[in-house]
Enzyme design. Structure first.
Site, PDB file in Angstrom:
ATOM      1  N   LYS A   4      34.764 -32.918 -33.086  1.00  0.00           N
ATOM      2  CA  LYS A   4      35.595 -32.254 -32.092  1.00  0.00           C
ATOM      3  C   LYS A   4      36.875 -33.068 -31.913  1.00  0.00           C
ATOM      4  O   LYS A   4      36.820 -34.278 -31.732  1.00  0.00           O
ATOM      5  CB  LYS A   4      34.838 -32.136 -30.764  1.00  0.00           C
ATOM      6  CG  LYS A   4      35.532 -31.270 -29.722  1.00  0.00           C
ATOM      7  CD  LYS A   4      34.645 -31.039 -28.508  1.00  0.00           C
ATOM      8  CE  LYS A   4      35.340 -30.154 -27.479  1.00  0.00           C
ATOM      9  NZ  LYS A   4      34.485 -29.872 -26.311  1.00  0.00           N
TER      10      LYS A   4
ATOM     11  N   GLU B 148      21.803 -21.828 -17.480  1.00  0.00           N
ATOM     12  CA  GLU B 148      21.905 -21.521 -16.057  1.00  0.00           C
ATOM     13  C   GLU B 148      20.592 -21.017 -15.470  1.00  0.00           C
ATOM     14  O   GLU B 148      20.222 -21.376 -14.345  1.00  0.00           O
ATOM     15  CB  GLU B 148      23.012 -20.485 -15.825  1.00  0.00           C
ATOM     16  CG  GLU B 148      24.410 -20.977 -16.105  1.00  0.00           C
ATOM     17  CD  GLU B 148      24.820 -20.849 -17.564  1.00  0.00           C
ATOM     18  OE1 GLU B 148      25.964 -21.217 -17.894  1.00  0.00           O
ATOM     19  OE2 GLU B 148      23.991 -20.382 -18.383  1.00  0.00           O
TER      20      GLU B 148
ATOM     21  N   ARG C 191      24.635 -15.298 -14.746  1.00  0.00           N
ATOM     22  CA  ARG C 191      23.632 -15.357 -15.801  1.00  0.00           C
ATOM     23  C   ARG C 191      22.244 -15.695 -15.266  1.00  0.00           C
ATOM     24  O   ARG C 191      21.262 -15.577 -15.976  1.00  0.00           O
ATOM     25  CB  ARG C 191      24.052 -16.387 -16.858  1.00  0.00           C
ATOM     26  CG  ARG C 191      25.494 -16.273 -17.297  1.00  0.00           C
ATOM     27  CD  ARG C 191      25.825 -17.175 -18.442  1.00  0.00           C
ATOM     28  NE  ARG C 191      25.582 -16.503 -19.705  1.00  0.00           N
ATOM     29  CZ  ARG C 191      25.734 -17.066 -20.902  1.00  0.00           C
ATOM     30  NH1 ARG C 191      26.093 -18.326 -20.992  1.00  0.00           N
ATOM     31  NH2 ARG C 191      25.496 -16.390 -22.003  1.00  0.00           N
TER      32      ARG C 191
END
Length: 642
Positions: A288, A377, A405
């Site tokens: 990344k 979540e 969610r």
């Protein structure tokens, strides 16, 4: 500001143009694409490190496949900037995330190359499988379907549901696992450890280089050869890893890990895999922030750094000449530590957003009492419920948009059981440049219909602290505190705690003709509006409701007894919101007033600066002034004295 593209990239407007180049040109194209992203994001802002990490993968995909006929589904979309630049939007890229400009995420309405709109993680595999099954049903057997998903997004339950189903459909799906050990913050959990074990197994990595080429060739010899080689391959992989391969167990052909920055090899591998039928997974190891040293070194800060100097790497921040109010999220983070130092029952939970929610402050101070559960979540809510059954007081911090969610878990696991879980909903209201997928527009509407919940919203930092203090008192039950992205209004915010009476609002000032009823931070817009209106001779009353549920009925009786005009102001959805709750109260008690509701209208709001979006939706300071002027009587100083 327009940025000049490199000599090869400037000739690529669409993937068809990319295919005119030879494989030997792909490295230079990748370098130019990476530099273009750096040049534009440094002066315009946006997500940064994620897209740098998949430059070679993006180039390889569009080079090897026939997009948009072949379908690319990007997970979340943080990493899709290179994709946008190669698919007709290079000259618009400077408007990325800008009001009325292009979206920072893939969006179906924006381009035929954006096959699926995203913003929340872990949807790509399910969506790509749906597309693959549709292609099967339509007889389009030559069409490829590729889900590009990060190892962070792979931790979510939805990703495993998609894998589980794809493994039995035998559809033409390729899952590319972009493994960089990062979400926004470093990844956590057993899956991360498993992927690491694959990555560092030297014997397995030697074997996979040989077997991947053999399999690609043997797959052309007919179904029986493919079937037997597949069994042999699976057995050897399991032996070398000393454990069964998770993806093979789900009936995926597993290939990798491969170097996600070797663009020529990636392009050839993707072409080879296109010839192999059935569900496949290509495990790519990437960095990344690749190509920008500071982003490689500190990937969390450089996930979305804002404006920066691309030469020195200095992130540009304005230095105020006087003390500034803190971000609400930082008030939450520091207050968590203060409360937990006194109450040893308090624990903190976040689904993969420790820095975004500032729970990282508690994680550093009390590492054994703060938990990052990964992008999960639903699990975060039920895990919190489990903690609460044993007498602990979990503060479950989830962005408002992401709480959607876990809606069933809030009802089934927390509210029905009256468990003392404190939901701290960060980014409530309009979140800004991330757009429709990230706005916390609906939490009031979807939460206030649930029994047993207390729902609150602070107007400033002191109220946030006091609501948090109130929520951890004995036997309070499920408690929701929603607060916005960005800064509050109180530089001097660290004041002694005070327990608040649940369901009790406050009158900020009396007035004439019209009453302003506000909830949360937007009450500060009303204060600013009132100051300007007073100078013009208008004198609205102002009440801070503070609680959505239960409503302060005594306060509302006073309002409807005294005022003919009522204006409600909220940073949430008008359908089902606070204004709707006030109208219900008025109808239930037989009052008859003129009620005007200001808030987020019944359509999805695109991206832009928060102030731009507040104005567009009609509930900023100027909108409140305009609404009051329409109904209030203008008074002179003399008439007020009389």
């Amino acid at each position: 500001m327009q940025v000049k593209a490199g000599p090869l990239l400037s000739k690529i407007n669409y993937p068809a143009d990319l295919k005119q180049f030879s494989e030997s040109d792909l490295e230079q194209i990748s370098q130019e694409l990476r530099q273009y992203i750096i040049d534009v994001v440094s002066v315009n802002g946006g997500h940064f490190a994620s897209s740098l990490g998949v430059v070679e993968l993006t180039v390889a995909l569009h080079y090897a496949l026939n997009t948009p006929y072949d379908k690319l589904v990007w997970d979340v979309g943080h990493q899709a900037y290179g994709h946008k630049i190669l698919t007709g939007r290079r000259d618009l890229f400077h408007t990325n995330r800008v009001y009325k400009g292009i979206s920072g995420f893939p969006k179906i309405s924006e381009s035929e190359y954006d096959t699926f709109g995203v913003g929340h993680s872990s949807t790509s595999i399910s969506a790509a499988l749906g597309m693959a099954v549709a292609s099967q049903l339509k007889g389009e057997t030559d069409r490829q379907h590729v889900a590009i998903i990060g190892d962070g997004a792979m931790t979510a339950g939805l990703a495993f549901e998609g894998l589980n189903h794809a493994g039995i459909e035998n559809s033409n799906v390729l899952v590319i696992l972009n493994d960089n050990c990062m979400s926004i913050d470093p990844n956590v959990g057993a899956l991360k450890e498993y992927l690491t074990s694959i990555t560092i197994s030297k014997s397995y990595n030697r074997f996979r280089d040989d077997i991947s080429h053999v399999l690609a060739g043997l797959s052309k010899l007919g179904p029986n050869a493919h079937k037997y080689v597949k069994k042999i391959e699976k057995s050897i992989k399991g032996t070398l890893l000393k454990q069964s391969n998770l993806f093979e167990a789900l009936n995926f052909r597993y290939f990798g890990p491969v170097d996600g920055h070797d663009v020529k090899r990636l392009a050839q591998t993707i072409k080879d895999l296109s010839a192999i039928p059935g569900p496949k997974l290509l495990h790519c190891i990437t960095v990344k922030g690749k190509g920008f040293a500071l982003a490689e070194k500190d990937q969390t800060i450089w996930h979305s750094p804002g404006l920066f100097d691309k030469i020195t790497g200095e992130i540009k921040k304005s230095i105020p000449d006087k003390p500034q109010p803190p971000k609400y999220q930082d008030v939450f983070g520091h207050t968590m530590v203060e409360l937990a130092e006194v109450n040893d029952k308090i624990v903190g939970i976040t689904p993969a957003m420790p820095s975004g929610s500032s729970l990282n402050i508690m994680m550093k101070a009390m590492p054994n009492r703060a938990f990052d559960v990964g992008i999960a979540e639903q699990h975060a809510v039920t895990f919190s419920a489990g903690l609460a059954t044993q007498g602990l007081v979990p503060f479950c911090n989830i962005y408002s948009s992401f709480m959607q969610r876990a809606y069933d878990q809030v009802i089934h696991d927390v509210a029905i059981q009256k468990l003392n879980v404190v939901f701290c909903l960060d980014r409530a209201g309009l979140a800004g440049a991330d757009g429709a997928t990230h706005h916390g527009a609906y939490d009031i509407a979807y939460m206030r219909c649930i029994p047993n919940l207390v729902i609150s919203s602070p107007m400033n930092e002191e109220e946030l602290r006091n609501l948090m203090f109130t929520a951890q008192q004995e036997n309070i039950g499920p408690f929701v505190i929603r607060y916005p992205r960005g800064n509050g209004v109180m530089p001097d915010w660290k004041r002694p705690f005070k327990a608040l009476e649940i369901g009790k609002g406050r009158k900020i000032c009396d007035g004439e003709d019209v009453a302003l009823l506000t909830i949360g931070h937007v009450g500060n817009f009303a204060i600013e509006a009132r100051a300007e209106l007073n100078s013009e001779g208008f004198y609205p009353a102002h009440y801070d409701l503070r609680f959505v549920k239960p409503l302060d009925e005594a306060l509302l009786h006073e309002v409807f007894t005294k005022y003919k005009y009522v204006i409600t102001v909220e940073d949430g959805s008008l359908p089902g919101g606070v204004g709707s709750a006030v109208l219900e109260f008025m109808a239930d008690h037989g009052y008859n007033a003129n009620v005007v509701r200001l808030g987020i209208p019944d359509h999805f709001i695109e991206h832009g600066e928060q102030a731009e979006l507040w104005a567009e939706c009609g509930y900023d300071k100027n909108a409140i002034i305009k609404a009051v002027r329409k109904v209030a009587v203008k008074r002179t100083t003399d008439s007020m004295a009389g």
